[in-house]
Motif scaffolding. Sequence first.
Motif, mmCIF file in Angstrom:
data_model
loop_
_atom_site.group_PDB
_atom_site.id
_atom_site.type_symbol
_atom_site.label_atom_id
_atom_site.label_comp_id
_atom_site.label_asym_id
_atom_site.label_seq_id
_atom_site.Cartn_x
_atom_site.Cartn_y
_atom_site.Cartn_z
ATOM 1 N N LEU A 16 53.110 24.862 40.126
ATOM 2 C CA LEU A 16 52.043 26.686 41.660
ATOM 3 C C LEU A 16 52.380 27.545 40.534
ATOM 4 N N GLU A 17 53.450 28.145 40.053
ATOM 5 C CA GLU A 17 53.328 29.606 39.902
ATOM 6 C C GLU A 17 52.636 29.159 38.229
ATOM 7 N N TRP A 30 33.552 35.617 33.947
ATOM 8 C CA TRP A 30 32.456 35.575 34.229
ATOM 9 C C TRP A 30 32.004 34.106 34.938
ATOM 10 N N PRO A 31 31.727 33.374 36.097
ATOM 11 C CA PRO A 31 31.135 34.286 37.264
ATOM 12 C C PRO A 31 32.000 35.318 37.811
ATOM 13 N N TYR A 32 33.791 34.982 38.008
ATOM 14 C CA TYR A 32 34.153 34.932 39.077
ATOM 15 C C TYR A 32 34.611 36.970 38.726
ATOM 16 N N LEU A 33 34.684 36.862 37.772
ATOM 17 C CA LEU A 33 35.331 38.697 37.030
ATOM 18 C C LEU A 33 36.452 39.182 38.035
ATOM 19 N N TYR A 34 37.032 38.283 38.778
ATOM 20 C CA TYR A 34 38.524 38.230 39.269
ATOM 21 C C TYR A 34 39.415 39.369 39.592
ATOM 22 N N ASP A 35 39.642 40.578 39.631
ATOM 23 C CA ASP A 35 40.913 41.319 39.736
ATOM 24 C C ASP A 35 42.597 40.074 39.773
ATOM 25 N N GLY A 36 42.933 39.674 39.398
ATOM 26 C CA GLY A 36 44.034 39.078 40.468
ATOM 27 C C GLY A 36 45.311 39.790 40.242
ATOM 28 N N ASP A 37 46.046 38.434 41.188
ATOM 29 C CA ASP A 37 48.045 39.785 41.374
ATOM 30 C C ASP A 37 48.774 38.528 41.171
ATOM 31 N N VAL A 38 49.767 38.597 40.860
ATOM 32 C CA VAL A 38 50.572 36.839 41.653
ATOM 33 C C VAL A 38 50.753 36.780 42.573
ATOM 34 N N ALA A 39 50.672 37.837 43.299
ATOM 35 C CA ALA A 39 51.683 37.776 45.617
ATOM 36 C C ALA A 39 50.181 37.057 45.730
ATOM 37 N N TYR A 40 48.560 37.695 45.281
ATOM 38 C CA TYR A 40 47.795 37.506 46.001
ATOM 39 C C TYR A 40 47.643 35.889 46.082
ATOM 40 N N ARG A 42 50.141 34.069 44.937
ATOM 41 C CA ARG A 42 51.496 33.130 45.903
ATOM 42 C C ARG A 42 51.161 32.913 46.846
ATOM 43 N N ASN A 43 50.580 33.410 47.933
ATOM 44 C CA ASN A 43 50.422 33.087 48.976
ATOM 45 C C ASN A 43 49.430 32.226 48.897
ATOM 46 N N TYR A 44 48.031 32.261 48.351
ATOM 47 C CA TYR A 44 47.294 31.337 48.199
ATOM 48 C C TYR A 44 47.870 30.245 48.183
ATOM 49 N N LEU A 45 48.248 29.901 46.866
ATOM 50 C CA LEU A 45 48.106 28.527 46.941
ATOM 51 C C LEU A 45 49.482 28.010 47.771
ATOM 52 N N GLN A 46 49.755 28.731 48.699
ATOM 53 C CA GLN A 46 50.778 27.747 50.000
ATOM 54 C C GLN A 46 50.048 27.206 50.373
ATOM 55 N N THR A 47 48.957 26.786 50.313
ATOM 56 C CA THR A 47 48.365 25.643 51.497
ATOM 57 C C THR A 47 48.373 24.645 50.910
ATOM 58 N N TYR A 48 48.271 23.885 49.473
ATOM 59 C CA TYR A 48 48.603 23.188 48.361
ATOM 60 C C TYR A 48 50.293 22.495 48.973
#
Length: 194
Positions: A16-17, A30-40, A42-48
């Motif tokens: 997951l990391e 494109w098309p997401y143009l997501y300015d992501g960060d590791v903290a977010y 890690r939290n999102y991937l907890q579902t899996y």
Amino acid sequence: MIRVQRLTGEGLAAALEDVAQLRIEVFRAWPYLYDGDVAYERNYLQTYRKSNNAILVGAFDAGRLVGASTGTPMKDHADDFGAAFAGQKIDLQDIFYCAESVLLPEYRGHGIGHQFFDAREAHARDLGHSHVAFCGVLRSAEHPLRPEGYQALDPFWRKRGYAPVNGAIARFRWKDIDQPKETEHSLQFWMRTL
């Protein structure tokens, strides 16, 4: 030689990391143009990590994760997607959710995307689901960051038997690479019967 492998349980958790880093890199385009960060991430991937029925299909080049796609029963995402499926004539219990498919650009066009879908659909069948769904972001054709010559994935999805679900639109907030703060985005659900 690219190795595509189905991961569940501990194998999934261990990857997951790397999935987080891949999501940040691939979804920046494109098309997401997501300015992501590791903290977010890690939290999102907890579902899996929490779902006993989650799957991660990884594409590996000499042991390096170069692509990944995930999935879980839709009921594991009910809080996120319940509203999008309100009024639909299908129970969330019957749907398997194919979440992200991220693949580095240099590995595209070699059938890995099909392998991602094949593995997740097989996993959904094994779990007894009758439908598989995913969602894709909706963007204006006039968006200033749309690349010239961009070709949407709609023909690929339709070839695999998916079609947009009328009225099934999810809404999520994230920060685009050209925006100072998070904004709301609409994502269209696509679905097929297994």
